[in-house]
Design a protein around this motif. Structure first.
Motif, mmCIF file in Angstrom:
data_model
loop_
_atom_site.group_PDB
_atom_site.id
_atom_site.type_symbol
_atom_site.label_atom_id
_atom_site.label_comp_id
_atom_site.label_asym_id
_atom_site.label_seq_id
_atom_site.Cartn_x
_atom_site.Cartn_y
_atom_site.Cartn_z
ATOM 1 N N GLY A 42 0.814 -1.210 0.000
ATOM 2 C CA GLY A 42 0.000 0.000 0.000
ATOM 3 C C GLY A 42 0.846 1.257 0.000
ATOM 4 O O GLY A 42 0.537 2.235 -0.691
ATOM 5 N N GLY A 46 0.441 3.407 -3.405
ATOM 6 C CA GLY A 46 -0.557 4.401 -3.051
ATOM 7 C C GLY A 46 -0.232 5.794 -3.544
ATOM 8 O O GLY A 46 0.786 6.034 -4.205
ATOM 9 N N PRO A 68 -7.553 5.867 -3.065
ATOM 10 C CA PRO A 68 -7.757 4.826 -2.041
ATOM 11 C C PRO A 68 -9.207 4.677 -1.617
ATOM 12 O O PRO A 68 -9.600 3.609 -1.154
ATOM 13 C CB PRO A 68 -6.892 5.322 -0.872
ATOM 14 N N ASP A 72 -12.373 1.456 -0.041
ATOM 15 C CA ASP A 72 -12.966 1.477 1.293
ATOM 16 C C ASP A 72 -14.065 0.428 1.489
ATOM 17 O O ASP A 72 -14.101 -0.250 2.519
ATOM 18 C CB ASP A 72 -13.519 2.872 1.601
ATOM 19 N N THR A 291 -4.906 -0.401 2.210
ATOM 20 C CA THR A 291 -5.404 0.966 2.438
ATOM 21 C C THR A 291 -4.693 1.624 3.611
ATOM 22 O O THR A 291 -4.495 2.842 3.627
ATOM 23 C CB THR A 291 -6.923 0.965 2.680
#
Length: 588
Positions: A42, A46, A68, A72, A291
């Protein structure tokens, strides 16, 4: 191909599946938890890693996740599936027995930790409402990471579970309270909380009543189709439906998932449900961890390295000390208190939720929230390291029988007895009477000490981990005997052992003939159902009392036992009426 023609969902799926395919095997090879690997992925892909270079290098779109928030829902689903699987390992009886720990230890740990953190932040200049919100947020610990590492069967796992359960229950009133403290809060905040509580209770009670009757029938119908797809669909229907039911009335979806798991744990289909949901849980949890890694901005960390380091260390040390002291005051062993305290020290995934609620309520500034989000992400990242440190220090403060020190003659490999309770000790006595070496392993330190005081060759260890049995020489042992009264755990260990050692004799204790049949399917060489053995012993006693010669009686008993064993292995349940069985944790 131009970036605008690339489906964001497809590129995100490519990154996630690629991470799972690379991270899990690589980290498993080095016996490192993949938790760290997913967080590092991540961080790499990211918006603060390679994602910030997408506009300069268009091809990076395929291997990065620039938004991101798209992940969720999947991350939340991972937490839901985790709580569902925890429910499958529990039972209502066990939860009732744990009520003092949950609402005693759990409440004290949350309140004291939040008060201390909030007081300290208030002294540093944070307004008291914001300090309270930050204290409550940082006092929470990670259910998603702690329980998979500690389990629910060991003393550490049981202590952690009680505190985590209370924290999960407390999330809803915490968020409502923060909303009520907001400068613009309306007077109906308390009324909304009361409405949520009573409606939530109605929904949960309704789920328990309906589930006890509907779930066995639902899964029975799914099982009759002999279709894994139908069984999977039924499982997902239950967990998603239960989560939505509690979410609609304002409770957290994880409450519904936990209740759904508890209900299924009372049925004979819990093992199949647990097995079929395992891959989805692992993948969804991996998305959540990715995440977490995306929220770590290395540039910001470097600019504020001193403050962030002090904040992380301060939170970890304070939480570890408070938790360890409370456990010691409640009678836990020094090793258990030390390991549990360190393991529970890091913040939680729900810390991010509480921080967001406090920010929305204007209790803290966005910059303050971002600072503590980074602290939380770092805390989650180091949780596996905390677990290893806790185990090491736990053994240092109170050494117990080590797995490496079995005290047996290595020239004659010992029989391995898993479980050092009443049945395990009786098996050990019989082996000793016939000159056969053995070693018993159990994760309950009190049982281990009691066994060693009574002269048994017992060592501490978690038999659910194959590496623990490797240290006992499982590859050379003449047999493994499972004596614990934990059906799901016995099946899980049997399946792992059979997969790793195809020729290993595995003798397992079973609750009844249905459980024995499940153990045979998992790979047991012999499964001994307690209900059947008691019937045979009664028959032997009455025949001898009636004057029948002992020799023919014993021969007929052996013949009947062999006949029953063949029928059980063929999938029959004898004459025993199927009944609801409790889950793996009843005996804990």
């Amino acid at each position: 191909m131009h970036s605008e023609t690339i489906s964001p969902i497809m590129s995100d799926a490519l990154v996630i599946l690629g991470a799972a395919g690379i991270v899990i095997p690589v980290f498993a090879r080095f016996r490192i938890t993949p938790v760290i690997g997913f967080i590092l992925v991540g961080l790499l892909v990211g918006p603060f890693g390679l994602g910030r270079m997408v506009y300069d290098y268009e091809w990076l779109t395929w291997i990065t996740i620039s938004d991101p928030e798209r992940l969720d829902p999947f991350a939340e689903f991972g937490i839901v599936l985790l709580l569902f699987s925890i429910g499958l390992e529990l039972s209502f009886n066990r939860l009732w027995n744990m009520r003092k720990l949950v609402f005693g230890l759990g409440a004290l740990e949350l309140i004291i930790t939040a008060t201390l953190i909030g007081s300290f932040l208030s002294m540093l200049g944070q307004y008291w409402t914001g300090a309270l919100g930050l204290g409550l947020a940082l006092a929470l610990s990670s259910t998603a990471l702690v329980l998979p590492m500690a389990g629910t069967q060991s003393p550490v796992g049981r202590a952690a579970l009680s505190m985590l359960l209370f924290e999960d229950i407390a999330i809803v009133p915490i968020i409502f309270m923060l909303g009520a403290l907001a400068p613009y809060a309306q007077s109906d905040g308390v009324d909304n909380l009361i409405d949520t509580i009573w409606m939530g209770l109605v929904v949960v009670i309704g789920m328990m009543i309906v589930g006890r009757y509907a779930l066995p029938r639902l899964f029975a119908q799914a099982a009759r189709t002999k279709s894994p797809e139908v069984f999977l669909a039924a499982s997902l229907l239950v967990v998603i439906g239960a989560s939505l039911a509690t979410g609609v009335v304002g409770l957290s979806p994880i409450v519904g998932a936990l209740v759904a798991g508890l209900l299924i744990a009372e049925t004979e289909y819990h093992a199949e449900v647990e097995g079929i949901m395992e891959p989805f849980k692992g993948l969804a949890l991996g998305i959540f961890l990715i995440t977490v890694g995306m929220g770590i901005d290395l540039a910001t960390i470097w600019q504020n390295l001193g403050m962030i380091t002090m904040a992380v260390v301060g939170v970890l040390v304070l939480k570890a000390v408070v938790t360890a002291v409370l456990l010691r005051l409640m009678g836990a062993r020094r090793s258990t208190a030390t390991e549990t305290g360190i393991l529970m020290a890091s913040p939680s995934e729900t810390t991010l939720i509480v921080l967001a609620a406090a920010t929305d309520a204007l209790l803290i500034q966005p910059g303050t929230a971002q600072f503590w989000q980074i602290v939380t992400a770092i805390g989650l990242t180091v949780t596996p390291l905390l677990a290893m440190l806790g185990r090491h220090l736990g053994r240092q403060v109170e050494p117990i029988a080590e797995i490496d020190d079995t005290g047996v003659d290595t020239d004659q490999p010992p029989v391995i007895i898993i479980g050092c309770g009443r049945v395990g000790r009786l098996v050990a006595q019989m082996l000793t009477a016939h000159g056969k070496p053995y070693v018993a392993i159990d994760s309950n330190t009190d049982l281990i000490e009691a066994c060693k005081r009574e002269g048994y060759n017992a060592v501490f260890g978690n038999a659910a981990r194959v590496d623990a049995l490797d240290k006992l020489g499982v590859e050379r042992t003449p047999a493994v005997i499972l004596t614990m009264d934990e059906p799901v755990l016995a099946q899980r260990i049997t399946k792992k052992l059979r997969a790793a050692y195809p020729d290993l004799p595995i003798i397992a204790r079973a609750r009844d003939t249905i459980h024995a049949a499940e153990l045979y399917r998992a790979g047991a060489s012999t499964a001994v159902p307690e209900t059947l053995e008691s019937s045979l012993q009664l028959s032997e006693a009455v025949l001898v009392d009636l004057g029948v010669a002992v020799g023919p009686v014993i021969a007929s008993i052996h013949a009947k036992r062999d006949e029953f064993r063949e029928r059980i292995m063929e999938g029959g349940a004898l004459e025993e009426k199927p009944k609801l069985r409790t889950s793996t944790a009843d005996a804990a």
